[in-house]
Scaffold this motif. Structure first.
Motif, mmCIF file in Angstrom:
data_model
loop_
_atom_site.group_PDB
_atom_site.id
_atom_site.type_symbol
_atom_site.label_atom_id
_atom_site.label_comp_id
_atom_site.label_asym_id
_atom_site.label_seq_id
_atom_site.Cartn_x
_atom_site.Cartn_y
_atom_site.Cartn_z
ATOM 1 N N VAL A 134 15.470 1.442 37.041
ATOM 2 C CA VAL A 134 14.605 1.578 35.870
ATOM 3 C C VAL A 134 15.248 0.910 34.660
ATOM 4 C CG1 VAL A 134 13.531 3.209 34.267
ATOM 5 C CG2 VAL A 134 13.665 3.756 36.713
ATOM 6 N N PHE A 135 14.433 0.157 33.936
ATOM 7 C CA PHE A 135 14.847 -0.438 32.657
ATOM 8 C C PHE A 135 13.826 0.001 31.617
ATOM 9 C CE2 PHE A 135 16.630 -2.973 35.996
ATOM 10 C CZ PHE A 135 17.891 -3.307 35.547
ATOM 11 N N SER A 136 14.261 0.850 30.690
ATOM 12 C CA SER A 136 13.304 1.499 29.800
ATOM 13 C C SER A 136 13.523 1.137 28.341
ATOM 14 C CB SER A 136 13.401 3.020 29.950
ATOM 15 O OG SER A 136 14.537 3.517 29.272
ATOM 16 N N SER A 137 12.544 1.532 27.546
ATOM 17 C CA SER A 137 12.710 1.488 26.096
ATOM 18 C C SER A 137 13.314 2.819 25.663
ATOM 19 C CB SER A 137 11.361 1.233 25.414
ATOM 20 O OG SER A 137 10.563 2.405 25.408
ATOM 21 N N TYR A 138 13.118 3.183 24.428
ATOM 22 C CA TYR A 138 13.736 4.390 23.869
ATOM 23 C C TYR A 138 12.831 5.621 23.942
ATOM 24 C CZ TYR A 138 10.996 2.021 20.310
ATOM 25 O OH TYR A 138 9.986 1.340 19.664
ATOM 26 N N ILE B 129 13.264 -4.369 20.988
ATOM 27 C CA ILE B 129 11.923 -4.311 21.586
ATOM 28 C C ILE B 129 11.752 -5.373 22.667
ATOM 29 C CG2 ILE B 129 9.441 -4.420 21.136
ATOM 30 C CD1 ILE B 129 10.870 -2.030 19.850
ATOM 31 N N GLY B 130 11.500 -4.916 23.880
ATOM 32 C CA GLY B 130 11.170 -5.810 24.980
ATOM 33 C C GLY B 130 12.339 -6.402 25.734
ATOM 34 N N ALA B 131 13.564 -6.248 25.236
ATOM 35 C CA ALA B 131 14.710 -6.891 25.895
ATOM 36 C C ALA B 131 14.903 -6.388 27.318
ATOM 37 C CB ALA B 131 15.981 -6.657 25.069
ATOM 38 N N GLN B 132 14.526 -5.131 27.570
ATOM 39 C CA GLN B 132 14.727 -4.558 28.903
ATOM 40 C C GLN B 132 13.894 -5.258 29.975
ATOM 41 O OE1 GLN B 132 13.278 -3.083 26.354
ATOM 42 N NE2 GLN B 132 11.440 -1.986 26.951
ATOM 43 N N SER B 133 12.836 -5.935 29.573
ATOM 44 C CA SER B 133 12.034 -6.653 30.560
ATOM 45 C C SER B 133 12.820 -7.808 31.180
ATOM 46 C CB SER B 133 10.738 -7.174 29.921
ATOM 47 O OG SER B 133 11.027 -8.052 28.845
ATOM 48 N N LEU B 134 13.619 -8.475 30.363
ATOM 49 C CA LEU B 134 14.479 -9.537 30.886
ATOM 50 C C LEU B 134 15.556 -8.968 31.801
ATOM 51 C CD1 LEU B 134 14.945 -11.695 27.659
ATOM 52 C CD2 LEU B 134 13.730 -12.379 29.735
ATOM 53 N N HIS B 135 16.124 -7.845 31.408
ATOM 54 C CA HIS B 135 17.158 -7.222 32.236
ATOM 55 C C HIS B 135 16.580 -6.830 33.600
ATOM 56 C CE1 HIS B 135 18.802 -5.772 28.079
ATOM 57 N NE2 HIS B 135 18.963 -7.070 28.261
ATOM 58 N N ALA B 136 15.357 -6.312 33.588
ATOM 59 C CA ALA B 136 14.716 -5.907 34.838
ATOM 60 C C ALA B 136 14.494 -7.105 35.761
ATOM 61 C CB ALA B 136 13.390 -5.215 34.548
ATOM 62 N N SER C 141 10.150 -2.047 34.622
ATOM 63 C CA SER C 141 10.450 -2.170 33.204
ATOM 64 C C SER C 141 9.362 -1.485 32.395
ATOM 65 C CB SER C 141 10.541 -3.650 32.797
ATOM 66 O OG SER C 141 10.711 -3.783 31.402
ATOM 67 N N TYR C 142 9.753 -0.551 31.552
ATOM 68 C CA TYR C 142 8.820 0.164 30.684
ATOM 69 C C TYR C 142 8.884 -0.411 29.275
ATOM 70 C CZ TYR C 142 8.445 3.915 34.177
ATOM 71 O OH TYR C 142 8.205 4.648 35.314
ATOM 72 N N PHE C 143 7.719 -0.611 28.680
ATOM 73 C CA PHE C 143 7.661 -1.033 27.283
ATOM 74 C C PHE C 143 6.301 -0.644 26.714
ATOM 75 C CE2 PHE C 143 7.041 -4.668 30.147
ATOM 76 C CZ PHE C 143 5.722 -5.024 29.865
ATOM 77 N N GLY C 144 6.176 -0.761 25.399
ATOM 78 C CA GLY C 144 4.935 -0.401 24.741
ATOM 79 C C GLY C 144 4.038 -1.597 24.494
ATOM 80 N N ASP C 145 2.853 -1.314 23.956
ATOM 81 C CA ASP C 145 1.888 -2.393 23.713
ATOM 82 C C ASP C 145 2.431 -3.419 22.735
ATOM 83 O OD1 ASP C 145 0.452 -1.033 20.949
ATOM 84 O OD2 ASP C 145 1.190 0.358 22.452
ATOM 85 N N GLY C 146 3.185 -2.977 21.741
ATOM 86 C CA GLY C 146 3.729 -3.920 20.765
ATOM 87 C C GLY C 146 4.677 -4.918 21.385
ATOM 88 N N ALA C 147 5.404 -4.495 22.418
ATOM 89 C CA ALA C 147 6.382 -5.376 23.061
ATOM 90 C C ALA C 147 5.738 -6.565 23.747
ATOM 91 C CB ALA C 147 7.216 -4.588 24.061
ATOM 92 N N THR C 148 4.451 -6.462 24.102
ATOM 93 C CA THR C 148 3.800 -7.582 24.787
ATOM 94 C C THR C 148 3.648 -8.797 23.890
ATOM 95 O OG1 THR C 148 1.562 -6.795 24.240
ATOM 96 C CG2 THR C 148 2.536 -6.014 26.301
#
Length: 373
Positions: free
Chosen positions: A98-102, A144-151, A169-176
């Protein structure tokens, strides 16, 4: 028998579709594409999902109260998003990463992270709360969103090593709207990386509504990257579980990434430093309270003939235990040793870090010398 990719993907191509198995009133609706993915979920499993959501909502409320009482510097509440997190996390294998936001406190809870480990960062006593390799979950990412690259990096490595496990990878709508997320999409699609992108569209990127960022459902953005995108009712824990299982299975079979948009709502502030009354209305909040994910599952359990007295008692007891453990632990977190700030920065020692440690040690020694005078 599980639905074929053709059947599932056909559902995704119709604009505006929202996968829902459990409506606002808690009524179960048939869905031939996704029912097979939750065919094993019996009344006991539903009660367990209910207990999970009750526990994490209680923990979230306790953490918010602790911040207001001065025990935490900040806290990002998850209230309202319990189904999106519990449903997706319950779909994971133990070895998935899992790679998550906060804000994914519920996901962390299901990965075995102790409540006090969740709070140590927000109390300022640790740079991160747990060992990622033990929990199979990276520590929360603030950028914001960095975890998507890590995933995607982890997933590409897993694929090259012949590992059958999947990254999420979890993120919010703003991260898109962030470059990191879009770059992650490019690499994942190009290399058929076994990764699931799970977007919790909670309506607001801090104070900006999602409609300001995208004129179309966020799941449609996946089209341009050559991967399937699917919208799911993020307050329907059954639908989230089904859709996430589908995406994970697809990735395990080498079919590449998928994008899930879980449409939900952030009931509280973005963080405890935020005042949502400045940018959204009470009517909007009231409308979403009617779609509460816990109440919805509770209604289904009641209609299924479950012993609701036992279900409620079990959930309350589990929530009370977790809350009591959290309260007991938070004030006993020891302050870290000053030099520990250098621990775990690099995998191996290096001269640059050693110079910094030496200088910082001399700086700290000055205070001891002043105390001796």
């Amino acid at each position: 028998m599980t639905p074929s990719d053709r059947e599932a993907t056909g559902l995704l191509t119709r604009p505006g579709d929202l996968v829902q198995l459990l409506d606002q009133a808690g009524t179960r609706h048939a869905n031939p594409d996704f029912d097979p993915w939750v065919a094993d979920v019996d009344t006991d499993a539903l009660a367990a999902l209910h207990r999970d959501m009750v526990v994490v909502r209680r923990l979230d409320a306790e953490a918010t109260a602790l911040q207001r009482q001065g025990e935490l510097g900040l806290w990002p509440p998850l209230a309202g998003q319990e189904a999106a997190q519990i449903g997706s996390a319950r779909a994971l294998d133990d070895e998935d990463f899992v790679f998550s936001s906060y804000r994914e406190h519920a996901v962390a809870w299901l990965r075995g992270v102790q409540p006090v480990e969740l709070l140590s960062v927000w109390r300022g006593t640790a740079a991160s709360g747990w060992n990622p390799y033990e929990k199979r979950m990276a520590v929360p990412q603030i950028i914001i969103g960095a975890q998507s690259l890590h995933a995607v990096g982890w997933a590409m490595g897993a694929k090259w090593q012949g590992d059958e496990h999947v990254a999420i990878s979890y993120f919010g709508d703003g991260a898109t709207s962030e470059g990191d997320v879009n770059e992650a999409f490019v690499f994942a699609a190009s290399f058929d990386a076994p990764v699931v992108f799970f977007c919790q569209n909670n309506g607001w990127a801090i104070s900006e509504p999602v409609g300001l960022q995208s004129k179309q459902p966020l799941a449609r953005r996946a089209d341009g990257f050559g991967m399937p995108g699917i919208r799911v009712d993020g307050n329907d824990v059954l639908a989230v579980l089904a859709v996430t299982r589908w995406a994970l299975d697809r990735a395990r079979r080498g079919e590449g990434p998928a994008f899930i948009e879980a449409v939900t709502y952030r009931m509280g502030p973005h963080t405890t430093a935020d005042d949502p009354k400045r940018y959204r209305t009470d009517d909007d909040l009231a409308a979403w309270r009617e779609r509460d994910p816990i109440a919805r599952l509770h209604a289904l359990l009641a209609a299924s003939g479950a012993d609701m007295a036992a279900v409620d008692a079990d959930a309350k007891a589990a929530a009370d235990r977790a809350a009591a453990d959290l309260r007991a632990a938070i004030t006993n977190i020891p302050d870290p040793e000053p030099m520990s700030v250098f621990d775990h920065v690099y995998a191996e020692p290096n001269s640059h870090l050693e110079r910094q440690k030496s200088r910082y040690a001399r700086y700290l020694a000055m205070f001891d010398e002043e105390g001796d005078r």
